[in-house]
Design a protein around this motif. Structure first.
Motif, PDB file in Angstrom:
ATOM      1  N   HIS A 155      -0.558  -3.901  -5.519  1.00 13.31           N
ATOM      2  CA  HIS A 155      -1.416  -4.189  -4.368  1.00 13.31           C
ATOM      3  C   HIS A 155      -2.834  -3.646  -4.576  1.00 13.31           C
ATOM      4  O   HIS A 155      -3.089  -2.848  -5.468  1.00 13.31           O
ATOM      5  N   SER A 207      -6.066  -1.996  -2.187  1.00 16.90           N
ATOM      6  CA  SER A 207      -6.429  -1.413  -0.901  1.00 16.90           C
ATOM      7  C   SER A 207      -7.947  -1.275  -0.856  1.00 16.90           C
ATOM      8  O   SER A 207      -8.548  -0.796  -1.827  1.00 16.90           O
ATOM      9  N   GLN A 241      -7.820  -2.010   4.518  1.00 23.48           N
ATOM     10  CA  GLN A 241      -7.153  -3.304   4.420  1.00 23.48           C
ATOM     11  C   GLN A 241      -6.344  -3.322   3.134  1.00 23.48           C
ATOM     12  O   GLN A 241      -6.842  -2.951   2.075  1.00 23.48           O
ATOM     13  N   VAL A 242      -5.074  -3.736   3.242  1.00 25.07           N
ATOM     14  CA  VAL A 242      -4.183  -3.769   2.083  1.00 25.07           C
ATOM     15  C   VAL A 242      -3.858  -5.219   1.755  1.00 25.07           C
ATOM     16  O   VAL A 242      -3.566  -6.017   2.647  1.00 25.07           O
ATOM     17  N   LYS A 297      -1.356  -7.526  -0.543  1.00 23.78           N
ATOM     18  CA  LYS A 297      -0.154  -7.642  -1.371  1.00 23.78           C
ATOM     19  C   LYS A 297       0.126  -9.126  -1.520  1.00 23.78           C
ATOM     20  O   LYS A 297       0.249  -9.833  -0.516  1.00 23.78           O
ATOM     21  N   GLU A 336       2.113 -10.310   4.290  1.00 23.29           N
ATOM     22  CA  GLU A 336       1.193 -10.059   5.393  1.00 23.29           C
ATOM     23  C   GLU A 336       1.118  -8.555   5.646  1.00 23.29           C
ATOM     24  O   GLU A 336       2.130  -7.864   5.617  1.00 23.29           O
ATOM     25  N   THR A 337      -0.099  -8.065   5.867  1.00 15.99           N
ATOM     26  CA  THR A 337      -0.307  -6.657   6.201  1.00 15.99           C
ATOM     27  C   THR A 337      -1.141  -6.591   7.477  1.00 15.99           C
ATOM     28  O   THR A 337      -1.793  -7.568   7.855  1.00 15.99           O
ATOM     29  N   GLU A 338      -1.110  -5.437   8.147  1.00 15.86           N
ATOM     30  CA  GLU A 338      -1.850  -5.271   9.400  1.00 15.86           C
ATOM     31  C   GLU A 338      -2.654  -3.987   9.358  1.00 15.86           C
ATOM     32  O   GLU A 338      -2.247  -3.014   8.732  1.00 15.86           O
ATOM     33  N   ASN A 339      -3.804  -3.982  10.053  1.00 16.38           N
ATOM     34  CA  ASN A 339      -4.585  -2.770  10.202  1.00 16.38           C
ATOM     35  C   ASN A 339      -5.564  -2.907  11.366  1.00 16.38           C
ATOM     36  O   ASN A 339      -5.691  -3.985  11.957  1.00 16.38           O
ATOM     37  N   ARG A 355      -4.663  -9.044  10.929  1.00 15.43           N
ATOM     38  CA  ARG A 355      -3.498  -9.407  10.117  1.00 15.43           C
ATOM     39  C   ARG A 355      -4.023 -10.160   8.903  1.00 15.43           C
ATOM     40  O   ARG A 355      -4.773 -11.120   9.045  1.00 15.43           O
ATOM     41  N   TYR A 414      -3.003 -12.147   5.317  1.00 15.01           N
ATOM     42  CA  TYR A 414      -1.998 -12.752   4.449  1.00 15.01           C
ATOM     43  C   TYR A 414      -2.676 -13.075   3.125  1.00 15.01           C
ATOM     44  O   TYR A 414      -3.619 -13.879   3.072  1.00 15.01           O
TER      45      TYR A 414
END
Length: 146
Positions: A64, A66, A77-78, A80, A84-87, A99, A101
């Motif tokens: 990933h 970051s 913000q990540v 991958k 989907e990641t959230e922050n 969110r 993606y």
């Protein structure tokens, strides 16, 4: 400065597209690149015309990427691949839920090439409402002594 840190020149191009509108932002700054084990880190500071400096740290690992920003804005913000990641994005105008993606993540290191390159293709949804297509291209190369 750590022994393996290198001074670099950074170019960051971000494109945002939603329906019929496309916005492109481009910055060029000096920064640092260092390798610590299987982690590669780029740091640089953006100097926007209309705000406080923003310190950016891009951490690249096998699985990933970051991006952490602090100063004028605060966020981590990540990315991958195919996940989907959230922050939260903290801005002077308030906090926004994000969110992300990640559709594509492609990275070439300074250890592999004279010019490093990080490419991210992703969608981002702000506050559960607006979804936009984003791409980020970060290119960097070691500063020459001349």
């Amino acid at each position: 400065m750590p022994a393996n840190a290198k001074d670099i020149q950074v170019q960051l191009v971000t494109e945002i597209q939603d329906q019929d509108r496309r916005e492109t932002m481009e910055i060029e700054e000096t920064g640092r690149f260092l390798v610590r084990g299987d982690t590669q880190v780029l740091t640089f500071t953006e100097h926007p015309e209309d705000g406080d400096p923003v310190h950016t740290m891009v951490t690249i690992k096998q699985e990933h990427v970051s991006i952490k920003r602090s100063g004028g804005v605060e966020m981590r913000q990540v990315f991958k691949p195919l996940m989907e990641t959230e922050n939260l994005y903290h801005h002077t105008y308030g906090d926004f839920h994000m969110r992300t993606y990640t559709k594509e993540l492609d990275y070439t290191s300074l250890e592999e090439s004279a010019q490093g390159r990080l490419f991210l293709d992703y969608t981002m949804t702000l506050n559960h409402e607006v979804t936009q297509a984003h791409s980020l291209t970060l290119t960097f190369e070691e500063e020459s002594d001349s």
